[in-house]
Design an enzyme around this catalytic site. Structure first.
Site, PDB file in Angstrom:
ATOM      1  N   ASN A   1       0.636  -0.935  -0.117  1.00 36.91           N
ATOM      2  CA  ASN A   1       0.292  -0.170  -0.025  1.00 36.91           C
ATOM      3  C   ASN A   1       0.494   1.127   0.015  1.00 36.91           C
ATOM      4  O   ASN A   1       1.490   1.629   1.552  1.00 36.91           O
ATOM      5  CB  ASN A   1      -0.464  -0.065   1.165  1.00 36.91           C
ATOM      6  CG  ASN A   1      -1.531   1.336   1.192  1.00 36.91           C
ATOM      7  OD1 ASN A   1      -1.867   2.175   0.310  1.00 36.91           O
ATOM      8  ND2 ASN A   1      -2.278   2.101   2.688  1.00 36.91           N
ATOM      9  N   TRP A   2       1.169   1.697  -1.066  1.00 34.86           N
ATOM     10  CA  TRP A   2       2.340   3.222  -1.323  1.00 34.86           C
ATOM     11  C   TRP A   2       1.295   3.992  -0.507  1.00 34.86           C
ATOM     12  O   TRP A   2       2.232   5.081  -0.940  1.00 34.86           O
ATOM     13  CB  TRP A   2       2.131   3.522  -3.231  1.00 34.86           C
ATOM     14  CG  TRP A   2       3.129   2.262  -3.392  1.00 34.86           C
ATOM     15  CD1 TRP A   2       4.028   0.835  -3.354  1.00 34.86           C
ATOM     16  CD2 TRP A   2       4.270   2.858  -4.243  1.00 34.86           C
ATOM     17  NE1 TRP A   2       5.006   0.689  -3.621  1.00 34.86           N
ATOM     18  CE2 TRP A   2       5.013   1.765  -4.477  1.00 34.86           C
ATOM     19  CE3 TRP A   2       4.398   4.026  -5.381  1.00 34.86           C
ATOM     20  CZ2 TRP A   2       6.463   1.479  -5.624  1.00 34.86           C
ATOM     21  CZ3 TRP A   2       5.434   4.496  -6.376  1.00 34.86           C
ATOM     22  CH2 TRP A   2       6.539   2.620  -6.164  1.00 34.86           C
TER      23      TRP A   2
ATOM     24  N   GLU B   1      -5.466  -5.312  10.819  1.00 31.52           N
ATOM     25  CA  GLU B   1      -4.571  -3.860  10.473  1.00 31.52           C
ATOM     26  C   GLU B   1      -5.149  -3.556  12.010  1.00 31.52           C
ATOM     27  O   GLU B   1      -5.360  -2.275  11.876  1.00 31.52           O
ATOM     28  CB  GLU B   1      -5.060  -3.121   9.222  1.00 31.52           C
ATOM     29  CG  GLU B   1      -4.056  -3.923   8.415  1.00 31.52           C
ATOM     30  CD  GLU B   1      -3.675  -2.725   7.246  1.00 31.52           C
ATOM     31  OE1 GLU B   1      -2.640  -3.003   7.063  1.00 31.52           O
ATOM     32  OE2 GLU B   1      -4.072  -1.605   7.039  1.00 31.52           O
TER      33      GLU B   1
ATOM     34  N   GLY C   1       2.630  -1.304   4.090  1.00 30.32           N
ATOM     35  CA  GLY C   1       2.379   0.104   3.696  1.00 30.32           C
ATOM     36  C   GLY C   1       4.540   0.497   3.210  1.00 30.32           C
ATOM     37  O   GLY C   1       4.541   0.959   2.943  1.00 30.32           O
ATOM     38  N   GLY C   2       4.675   1.352   4.724  1.00 32.71           N
ATOM     39  CA  GLY C   2       5.893   1.942   4.583  1.00 32.71           C
ATOM     40  C   GLY C   2       7.198   1.231   4.049  1.00 32.71           C
ATOM     41  O   GLY C   2       7.228   1.383   2.830  1.00 32.71           O
TER      42      GLY C   2
ATOM     43  N   GLY D   1       2.330   1.919  10.824  1.00 35.62           N
ATOM     44  CA  GLY D   1       3.517   3.214  10.202  1.00 35.62           C
ATOM     45  C   GLY D   1       4.113   3.646  12.345  1.00 35.62           C
ATOM     46  O   GLY D   1       4.454   4.414  12.177  1.00 35.62           O
TER      47      GLY D   1
ATOM     48  N   GLU E   1      -7.168   5.026   7.752  1.00 32.39           N
ATOM     49  CA  GLU E   1      -6.785   6.221   7.220  1.00 32.39           C
ATOM     50  C   GLU E   1      -7.862   5.822   6.295  1.00 32.39           C
ATOM     51  O   GLU E   1      -8.609   7.678   6.876  1.00 32.39           O
ATOM     52  CB  GLU E   1      -5.514   6.045   6.916  1.00 32.39           C
ATOM     53  CG  GLU E   1      -4.421   6.551   7.269  1.00 32.39           C
ATOM     54  CD  GLU E   1      -3.153   5.399   6.496  1.00 32.39           C
ATOM     55  OE1 GLU E   1      -3.003   5.775   5.364  1.00 32.39           O
ATOM     56  OE2 GLU E   1      -2.067   5.246   7.537  1.00 32.39           O
TER      57      GLU E   1
END
Ligand code: PEP
Length: 243
Positions: free
Chosen positions: A8-9, A158, A224-225, A164, A93
């Site tokens: 997931n960018w 999640e 993610g990151g 993050g 988010e």
């Protein structure tokens, strides 16, 4: 079943990043199915760069309606036309920044399925909910109200506080939650609930991927990151159990 490693960018990535990343992953040997969810502006470019590759593409959100006066939104059919096969829905988010509740997520999932996309529906508790002992109750409720009847997509667990943050739940807590999610899916969907992949997401890195991906009922990762680096993304994928 092979595991699914999804990147997931979020709101990261420009054209040059897409070209470099696609070149690095296009022909990489992988023991898992690979999926990149870049910003919608890059899906088309990625699709061209990944032509002939088994790496799949996904969106990060879609609207619940097929078209209309919804400035700034994107429909599931638009994502599919650009080259996506999947779409992430209900990411925390989106739930926090855009006020998306379970009913909205479910409507978006129905739109995604109608457009031929595989929805990846995110669920997960906040830190306060975990500390109050409500994590499983919260997640079960999200599943019950976010998944449409007959759901045959992907679920991503999640924990909001792990996203993050560099923190992850204990392996026992991940295993317990994934086992609870499997039971809830079977109760909700019948035998088909046994086939839904359940991804773990939240601070997955090359260093912890092997341990997390080996846990019961973990069917892959939503990253993610660490997915912004092709090297780290491939290292995570290569940590997936050989199925
Ligand atoms: C995510 O945003 O889905 C996620 C899991 O992020 P990170 O890996 O950076 O915690």
């Amino acid at each position: 079943m092979r595991q699914l490693i999804a990147g997931n960018w979020k709101m990261h990535g420009r054209l040059a990043d897409a070209a470099g990343f696609a070149a690095a992953v296009k022909n990489a040997p992988a023991w898992a199915d690979l999926l990149i969810c870049p910003p919608a502006t890059l899906i088309d470019r990625f699709a061209a760069a990944l032509a002939g590759s088994p790496v799949s593409l996904g969106g990060q959100d879609c609207h619940a309606l097929p078209q209309g006066a919804h400035t700034g939104d994107i429909s599931a059919a638009m994502l599919a036309e650009a080259g996506a096969s999947h779409v992430i829905l209900g990411h925390s988010e989106r739930r926090v920044d855009h006020g998306e509740n379970n009913a909205i997520v479910r409507a978006k999932a129905e739109a995604a399925i109608a457009a031929g996309l595989i929805p990846i529906i995110c669920v997960g508790e906040t830190e306060a909910e975990r500390e109050a002992g409500e994590a499983e109750h919260v997640v079960r409720s999200q599943l019950l109200h976010s998944l449409p009847p007959g759901f045959a997509g992907v679920v991503a667990y999640e924990p909001v506080w792990a996203i993050g943050s560099g923190r992850t739940p204990t392996e026992d807590d991940v295993a317990a939650m994934h086992t609870a999610i499997r039971a809830a899916l079977v109760a909700q969907l019948g035998a088909a609930g046994g086939n839904v992949r359940i991804l773990y997401g939240g601070s997955v890195k090359p260093g912890n991927a092997g341990a997390l991906l080996a846990l019961p009922e973990v069917g892959g990762a939503l990253v993610g990151g660490a997915s912004l680096s092709a090297t780290d993304f491939l290292a995570i994928a290569s940590a997936a159990p050989r199925g």
